[in-house]
Design an enzyme around this catalytic site. Sequence first.
Site, PDB file in Angstrom:
ATOM      1  N   LYS A 102       0.829  -1.219   0.000  1.00 48.90           N
ATOM      2  CA  LYS A 102       0.000   0.000   0.000  1.00 48.90           C
ATOM      3  C   LYS A 102       0.852   1.252   0.000  1.00 48.90           C
ATOM      4  CE  LYS A 102       0.533   0.860   4.630  1.00 48.90           C
ATOM      5  NZ  LYS A 102       0.980   2.111   5.282  1.00 48.90           N
ATOM      6  N   ASP A 161      -6.380   0.061   4.948  1.00 47.55           N
ATOM      7  CA  ASP A 161      -5.118   0.784   5.109  1.00 47.55           C
ATOM      8  C   ASP A 161      -4.741   1.517   3.829  1.00 47.55           C
ATOM      9  OD1 ASP A 161      -3.111   1.596   6.771  1.00 47.55           O
ATOM     10  OD2 ASP A 161      -1.968  -0.261   6.699  1.00 47.55           O
TER      11      ASP A 161
END
Length: 357
Positions: A207, A260
Site C-alpha cells: 500500500k 489501510d
Amino acid sequence: MPLSHQQDGCRSKVLVFGSGNFGSCLADHLGDSSHTVYMWSRSENLVKHFNEHHRNPEVLRDHIFSESIKAIGPDFPSENVVRDVDVLLFAVPTEGVRETLTALRPKLDEADLPLFIFVNKGIEIGTHALTLEIIADTCGPEVAKVATFISGPSFAKEIIKRQPTSVSVASLSETHAKKASTLFHQPWFRCYTGGDPIGVELAGALKNVYAIASGMSDGLGFENNTRAMLITRGLAEMTRIGTAYGASPLTFLSLAGVGDLFLTCSSPTSRNYTVGFRLGKGEKLDHIVKTLGSSIIDGLGVTAPIATAIYEVLYEDKNVEERAKLLMSLPPIPELDIPDQTGRPAHRLLRKLKLVE
C-alpha cells in the site's frame, strides 16, 4: 515449543519494543486497558523523561501517557524482564526486527513463551523477507507459526484520542489471533481476526507504493477522480501480486488491505503520501525509504503498471508527469483478474515453517 504464558481474559504484562509513534500509542492503549506495560527505548533521555513526566519527548509530545507504562532502556531488556511478561509487542522498523529477535532469543524461556505480536510493516531490504520468515530464521518455525500480526487503518494520533479504530489481527494460529484480539479489543478499538498473515504483511508493504502514487497525483494537480482511480487500480494490483505470492485475495478486501490503502492514499498525514506529493511538485528527494515492497513483483509473472511506474520515478529518475501520461495511454485490459500460477513464494515460506511438504 509451547506458548502458554499469556492467558485469555486476564490483565497482562506487555513488553513493547519501540517507542516511536505506533509503539507509544499502542503502549498507551494497553496501559489504559488495565494492562501493565514496559516500553523499551534505545534513548536514555527518552526513558528518563517518560518516567518522570509521562510524556514522550520525541513523538506525540502533547499527550500524557497512562501511568501503567514504564519506560525501560537503553540497555536491551534483561532475561528477568522478558520472562516476566505475557506479551511481546514489536513496534520496531522491519529493518530492525532481525537484530531485535536475535538479541531476544537467548533470553526466552522456551518452555513458557509469551505471545508474539508484530505491528511493523514492510519487507526486509536485501533478503526481501517478510517478517514471518525473519521470525522463523531467528526464533524458529514454532514461534513463527503462532506469531500474530496487527495491521489496518490506524494513525497513532487518532488512537491516543480514542477515536473509533478497527484493525486486522492475523496468525497461522487461530488461537493466538484470538488472544491478541482479546488483548487489544476495546469499545474504541475493534479487532477482526484472520488466518492469512502473509497477505496482511504484503498489503502493509504494497500500500505504500500506491500512497506515493496518490501523493504524486495530488502534487501534479489532479483531483478526486484520479485519486479514486489510483486507489481502485492499486487495490487490483495489490490483489494480483498478493495472490501470485500465495496470499488469499480476500485479505486485500480487509482492514489491512483496502482499509489501510484508502487511509494512506487519502491523508497528508501519511509519510508516503507526502513523499509522492513532493515528487509531484517537482522536488528531487536524495533519499527515499526503500522498504516499499515493489521488489517482490520480480519473478511473480504479474503486471503491475502503477507500481512499476512508481519504481521508475524513485529509482530510475523517470519524470513524474511522463509516467502519468504513459499509464493513461496503456491499452484497455480486463478490470479484474487472478494470476494463473499462484503461491510459490508462500509455499516456500510455509515449507520453512514445516506446515507443508
